[in-house]
Design an enzyme around this catalytic site. Structure first.
Site, PDB file in Angstrom:
ATOM      1  CG  ASN A 138      -1.979   1.057   1.155  1.00 22.28           C
ATOM      2  OD1 ASN A 138      -1.859   2.008   0.401  1.00 22.28           O
ATOM      3  ND2 ASN A 138      -3.026   0.921   1.937  1.00 22.28           N
ATOM      4  CG  ASP A 139       1.864   2.892   3.697  1.00 23.09           C
ATOM      5  OD1 ASP A 139       0.797   3.462   3.427  1.00 23.09           O
ATOM      6  OD2 ASP A 139       2.094   2.360   4.782  1.00 23.09           O
ATOM      7  CB  VAL A 140       5.884   0.524  -1.271  1.00 21.23           C
ATOM      8  CG1 VAL A 140       6.540   0.266   0.072  1.00 21.23           C
ATOM      9  CG2 VAL A 140       5.039  -0.634  -1.706  1.00 21.23           C
ATOM     10  CB  ALA A 191       2.346   5.178   6.692  1.00 21.46           C
TER      11      ALA A 191
END
Lengths: 465, 104
Positions: free
Chosen positions: A391-393, A432
């Protein structure tokens, strides 16, 4: 005389083994040998400590030592054997905490010895006190990091104004340590207990406000601390293996910490003082926006006729234990003539390099793993990108939204591909704590559900198409 | 203050060594690829369990009737050994996963 020279020589050889072992560990071809070499150095060091010359008249107490060693080896080996590869970061953290506890124990015994009024030189006392502090911080800090990664630590459990309290605590401890080092006669049992308590507490209050996403960096940092603690203990015991082994770990640990920070484009100060994911940015109002879903059969067809497919694996893939099914899918697609590659973000998984280990576990060939730069080049021509449990990446906010906590982190630019399919359990934000704009883009389709079930479904569909 | 200055004077060779060792530690892993970050951290972590040596020396020197010293020393050795044995074993396990596919 000869006896003590041989003892020193053995410690020297042991230290050299550590140096060469660590060096070899940092290159893929020699890593296994490096680890074996370092372990050999450790065994030699332990044997030397067991049977070598000592600074005083030996009492030996071999019974006690044997039981302690046997117990430690048994627990350590069982834990190492039983652990799931996904839980590796937690385990490393836990091991590190035990190392810190070891240092703490040594320092406590040493200090209690001083209570009887032995003459202690300035440097030695300050060293013991520092070892005690560092060992204790590394112990409780690692336990908190373990709890956070394991998800059993209550994130709300932190002090208000923790940044100020931590600075104050640190100041108190440092001033007390320096004061008592200059006035050794003032040392009392109360002081020793107070210092132990404060140090243990500092470990908790230091790590608890740091967000889960930053835990790998924290673990690397605590690992470095344990090394420094071991080095300090080495000074106290005038033991060179402990001293230089500890310094090696301390110094390389700091570098590794910085390397990890670089991979996430964050500074060490930001991690240690800043608050990852504490404040969510303005773009969280997605109540009425809709995402497009894709059906498994449609996706199967699409994949079959694609030329180039990229997989972006994330922690979600690992927790669902889906890396093996993912490999199956890859093999199936390759048989159809589709080129399949994996785009590995440096912090994919829970620790840099963690995803590589997980994929290696399911026999994905090394050449199929692309690092960030190669992956981004490759993404431009890709027909389909499968974002599995990441997700965050892949969050474009890292590039566009300066208010986002992940702003500045290099990401995999999946938008450059023709089609993005996101495998996701739900619409919950990533680690995050930020929502992902990517999910609402025109190119993006969602496939909801457990990564493993979705992938096995896909494998079945592919076989039928 | 005098104590600090005289301490530095007496231990100057040691301070040199310390600086070289710190530099060596930073150089030695300077070019490690991301793939190896986790195994390297775990391997370095195992080495930091080297305090086990201090624990052994401590217990060997502790009088047999000093139960407090023996007990804490016992704990120290046990904890540090978990760190050492577990650390190397887990590193080995991770690295073996990279190796097995090279053969196939």
């Amino acid at each position: 005389m000869i006896y003590s020279s041989i003892t020193d020589l053995c410690y020297l050889i042991s230290t050299v083994f550590f140096i060469i072992g660590l060096k070899r560990l940092s290159s893929p071809k020699t890593a296994t040998k490096g680890n074996a070499l370092a372990a050999t150095g450790m065994i030699l060091g332990i044997l030397t400590a067991l049977f070598g010359a000592l600074g005083g008249e030996p009492v030996n107490n071999y019974g006690v030592i044997a039981v302690a060693l046997a117990l430690g080896i048994t627990i350590g080996l069982i834990a190492a054997k039983k652990v799931e590869m996904t839980a590796m970061p937690e385990l490393v953290s836990l091991f590190n905490g035990f190392g810190g506890a070891g240092t703490l124990a040594l320092a406590v015994v040493e200090l209690v010895g001083y209570l009887s009024g032995v003459e202690v030189p300035f440097g030695v006392l300050l060293t013991v006190l520092s070892a005690l502090f560092i060992g204790a911080v590394s112990f409780t800090g690692s336990l908190v990091a373990f709890g956070k990664l394991k998800g059993i630590w209550n994130e709300k459990l932190k002090l208000p104004y923790s940044a100020y309290i931590n600075v104050l605590l640190l100041l108190i401890v440092v001033i007390a340590m320096v004061f008592y080092s200059i006035n050794p006669s003032a040392i009392s049992l109360g002081f020793v207990l107070g210092l132990i308590f404060l140090s243990l507490f500092y470990g908790f209050s230091f790590v608890s406000p740091i967000g889960g996403g930053d835990m790998p960096v924290v673990i690397a940092f605590l690992n470095s601390l344990t090394g420094i603690g071991a080095a300090l203990a080495g000074i106290v015991y005038t033991n060179n293996v402990m001293l230089f082994g500890g310094i090696l770990v301390g110094a390389s640990g700091i570098i590794l910490t910085v390397l990890m920070c670089n991979a996430m484009n964050r500074s060490l100060a930001q991690v240690l003082v800043g608050n990852f994911g504490g404040t969510s940015s303005s773009s969280s109002d997605d109540g009425d926006r809709v995402v497009k879903e894709v059906s498994m059969s449609d996706l199967a067809v699409q994949l079959k006729y694609a030329k180039k497919v990229l997989v972006v694996p994330g922690y979600g893939l690992a927790v669902a234990q889906a890396q093996h099914v993912c490999r199956e899918l890859e093999v199936l697609l390759e048989d159809e003539g589709v080129e399949v590659k994996y785009a590995i973000h440096p912090v994919a998984g829970r620790m840099p390099g963690h995803m590589n280990v997980l994929l290696a576990e399911s026999d994905v060939p090394y050449e199929k793993l692309l690092d960030l730069d190669d992956a981004n080049k490759s993404l431009e021509g890709a027909d389909v990108v499968l974002v599995i449990g990441a997700n965050d990446v892949v969050n474009p906010a890292a590039k566009t939204d300066s208010g986002s906590p992940i702003y500045g982190m290099p990401i995999l630019e999946v938008e450059n591909a023709h089609q993005v399919v996101v495998f996701k359990r739900s619409m919950n934000p990533g680690y995050a704590g930020v929502q992902n704009e990517l999910f609402f883009k025109d190119k993006t389709k969602m496939l909801f559900g457990d990564a493993k079930q979705s992938l096995s479904g896909l494998v079945k569909e592919l076989a039928e198409v | 203050m005098d104590a600090i200055i005289s301490w530095i004077g007496e231990n100057i060779l040691f301070i040199y060594l310390l600086i070289f060792a710190i530099y060596l530690g930073t150089e030695i892993i300077g070019k490690v690829p991301v793939v190896l970050h986790t195994p390297l951290m775990s391997g370095a972590n195992a080495i930091s369990g080297v305090v086990v040596i201090g624990g052994i020396i401590l217990v060997r020197l502790t009088p047999s009737d000093d139960y407090f010293g023996l007990f804490i020393g016992f704990l120290g050795i046990t904890f540090a050994t978990i760190n050492v044995a577990g650390g190397f074993a887990v590193t080995q396990r991770m690295l073996s996963m990279f190796n097995k596919k090279k053969k196939s």
